[in-house]
Write a protein that holds these residues in place. Structure first.
Motif, short mmCIF file in Angstrom:
data_model
loop_
_atom_site.label_atom_id
_atom_site.label_comp_id
_atom_site.label_asym_id
_atom_site.label_seq_id
_atom_site.Cartn_x
_atom_site.Cartn_y
_atom_site.Cartn_z
N ALA A 1 -95.02 10.89 103.09
CA ALA A 1 -94.80 11.04 101.65
C ALA A 1 -95.86 10.30 100.85
O ALA A 1 -96.39 10.83 99.86
CB ALA A 1 -93.41 10.52 101.29
N LEU A 2 -96.20 9.08 101.26
CA LEU A 2 -97.24 8.33 100.55
C LEU A 2 -98.60 8.99 100.68
O LEU A 2 -99.39 9.01 99.73
CB LEU A 2 -97.30 6.90 101.08
CG LEU A 2 -96.16 5.97 100.65
CD1 LEU A 2 -96.25 4.64 101.39
CD2 LEU A 2 -96.17 5.75 99.15
N THR A 3 -98.89 9.54 101.86
CA THR A 3 -100.16 10.23 102.04
C THR A 3 -100.25 11.42 101.10
O THR A 3 -101.29 11.65 100.45
CB THR A 3 -100.32 10.70 103.50
OG1 THR A 3 -100.30 9.56 104.37
CG2 THR A 3 -101.64 11.43 103.69
N ALA A 4 -99.17 12.20 100.99
CA ALA A 4 -99.16 13.36 100.09
C ALA A 4 -99.34 12.92 98.64
O ALA A 4 -100.10 13.54 97.87
CB ALA A 4 -97.86 14.14 100.26
N PHE A 5 -98.66 11.86 98.25
CA PHE A 5 -98.75 11.31 96.89
C PHE A 5 -100.18 10.91 96.57
O PHE A 5 -100.74 11.28 95.52
CB PHE A 5 -97.81 10.12 96.81
CG PHE A 5 -97.76 9.42 95.48
CD1 PHE A 5 -96.80 9.76 94.54
CD2 PHE A 5 -98.66 8.40 95.17
CE1 PHE A 5 -96.74 9.10 93.31
CE2 PHE A 5 -98.61 7.74 93.96
CZ PHE A 5 -97.64 8.09 93.02
N THR B 1 -93.00 15.43 92.87
CA THR B 1 -92.75 16.63 93.67
C THR B 1 -93.40 16.50 95.03
O THR B 1 -92.80 16.87 96.05
CB THR B 1 -93.30 17.87 92.94
OG1 THR B 1 -92.58 18.06 91.72
CG2 THR B 1 -93.15 19.12 93.80
N ALA B 2 -94.61 15.95 95.07
CA ALA B 2 -95.28 15.73 96.36
C ALA B 2 -94.47 14.77 97.22
O ALA B 2 -94.30 14.98 98.43
CB ALA B 2 -96.69 15.20 96.14
N LEU B 3 -93.95 13.70 96.62
CA LEU B 3 -93.14 12.73 97.36
C LEU B 3 -91.87 13.37 97.92
O LEU B 3 -91.55 13.23 99.10
CB LEU B 3 -92.74 11.57 96.44
CG LEU B 3 -93.70 10.40 96.27
CD1 LEU B 3 -93.13 9.42 95.25
CD2 LEU B 3 -93.98 9.69 97.58
N VAL B 4 -91.14 14.07 97.05
CA VAL B 4 -89.85 14.62 97.44
C VAL B 4 -90.01 15.74 98.46
O VAL B 4 -89.31 15.77 99.49
CB VAL B 4 -89.08 15.13 96.20
CG1 VAL B 4 -87.81 15.87 96.63
CG2 VAL B 4 -88.71 13.96 95.29
N ASP B 5 -90.92 16.66 98.18
CA ASP B 5 -91.09 17.79 99.10
C ASP B 5 -91.50 17.32 100.49
O ASP B 5 -91.01 17.83 101.51
CB ASP B 5 -92.13 18.77 98.55
CG ASP B 5 -91.61 19.56 97.36
OD1 ASP B 5 -90.40 19.45 97.06
OD2 ASP B 5 -92.41 20.27 96.72
N THR B 6 -92.41 16.35 100.54
CA THR B 6 -92.85 15.84 101.84
C THR B 6 -91.73 15.06 102.52
O THR B 6 -91.55 15.16 103.74
CB THR B 6 -94.09 14.95 101.68
OG1 THR B 6 -95.10 15.67 100.96
CG2 THR B 6 -94.65 14.54 103.03
N VAL C 1 -88.68 5.97 91.97
CA VAL C 1 -89.21 5.91 93.33
C VAL C 1 -88.27 5.12 94.22
O VAL C 1 -88.00 5.51 95.37
CB VAL C 1 -90.62 5.28 93.34
CG1 VAL C 1 -91.07 4.99 94.76
CG2 VAL C 1 -91.62 6.19 92.64
N ALA C 2 -87.74 4.02 93.70
CA ALA C 2 -86.78 3.22 94.48
C ALA C 2 -85.56 4.06 94.84
O ALA C 2 -85.05 3.99 95.97
CB ALA C 2 -86.37 1.98 93.69
N GLU C 3 -85.08 4.86 93.89
CA GLU C 3 -83.92 5.70 94.18
C GLU C 3 -84.25 6.77 95.22
O GLU C 3 -83.41 7.12 96.06
CB GLU C 3 -83.43 6.36 92.88
CG GLU C 3 -82.83 5.38 91.87
CD GLU C 3 -81.66 4.59 92.45
OE1 GLU C 3 -80.80 5.18 93.14
OE2 GLU C 3 -81.61 3.36 92.21
N LEU C 4 -85.49 7.27 95.18
CA LEU C 4 -85.91 8.23 96.20
C LEU C 4 -85.93 7.59 97.58
O LEU C 4 -85.54 8.21 98.58
CB LEU C 4 -87.30 8.79 95.86
CG LEU C 4 -87.40 9.75 94.68
CD1 LEU C 4 -88.86 10.07 94.38
CD2 LEU C 4 -86.62 11.03 94.96
N ILE C 5 -86.38 6.35 97.63
CA ILE C 5 -86.39 5.62 98.91
C ILE C 5 -84.97 5.51 99.46
O ILE C 5 -84.72 5.75 100.65
CB ILE C 5 -87.01 4.22 98.74
CG1 ILE C 5 -88.51 4.34 98.44
CG2 ILE C 5 -86.79 3.37 99.99
CD1 ILE C 5 -89.16 3.04 98.03
#
Length: 212
Positions: A102-106, A82-87, A141-145
């Protein structure tokens, strides 16, 4: 009041809400036990004691201890995703800025919650299903990228490179760096996110060799 209605509604709280509240207490107790003392200390008796519930309520929700552990792991994964996607959705700029944010939020979610930090360091081999979930998570995660970054300015692998392989390579490489960071935490979340971002951009832009 009929007996059936009393079972459904007690003190103004429905049976479904009571079950959901008991599940929440068991999940929280399992997460805290895992985070504080390690996976080996997560027991049905201990979790029930911390949650203030009888064992019968545990088995109302979970088939066994492993089922609880998998449910806790899924919740941790969902919180991180959720942190990755929202950011990713809210970040301004191109792929580099989005990935860094996104990585910082994660990483901040991990750094700010000792339970999650300890859970992320756990060897998952002892619980059926968890190692498979780890692989599935990396693929997610790859699919999110690909979903949030492939069309952004800056994501420009060479034409002869499969973008999905690039995304999976990026996800695996970042995961390895995060595993090392979990052990040492010798960088802030922002510093590690920046390092990961710069390495990812080098690959995504096709510098330093291709991935076939």
């Amino acid at each position: 009041m009929a007996r059936g209605q009393a079972v459904r509604d007690y003190g103004g709280v429905s049976a479904d809400d009571r079950r959901a509240e008991r599940r929440r207490r068991l999940l929280d107790a399992g997460r805290h036990a895992w985070g504080r003392a390690g996976l080996g200390e997560v027991t049905v008796r201990g979790v029930c004691t911390e949650a203030g519930l009888q064992p019968r309520y545990f088995y109302e929700q979970f088939a066994n201890r492993d089922a609880l552990i998998v449910a806790v792991a899924d919740e941790v994964r969902d919180k991180l995703f959720t942190a990755l996607v929202d950011t990713s959705r809210s970040a301004d700029g191109g792929i580099e800025d989005t990935l860094r944010a996104a990585l910082t939020a994660f990483l901040r979610v991990i750094a700010d919650d000792p339970d999650i930090h300890h859970i992320m360091r756990t060897d998952l081999a002892g619980v059926p299903g968890l190692e498979t979930r780890r692989v599935d998570s990396l693929n997610m995660v790859a699919e999110l990228i690909l979903r949030y970054g492939a069309d952004a300015p800056g994501f420009d692998p060479r034409p002869d490179v499969d973008r999905r392989r690039v995304a999976r390579f990026v996800a695996g490489g970042v995961n390895h760096l995060i595993d090392n960071w979990l052990a040492d935490q010798d960088e802030t979340p922002h510093e590690l996110a920046d390092q990961c971002t710069r390495l990812c951009m080098t690959l995504a832009q096709g510098r330093g060799g291709g991935v076939r």
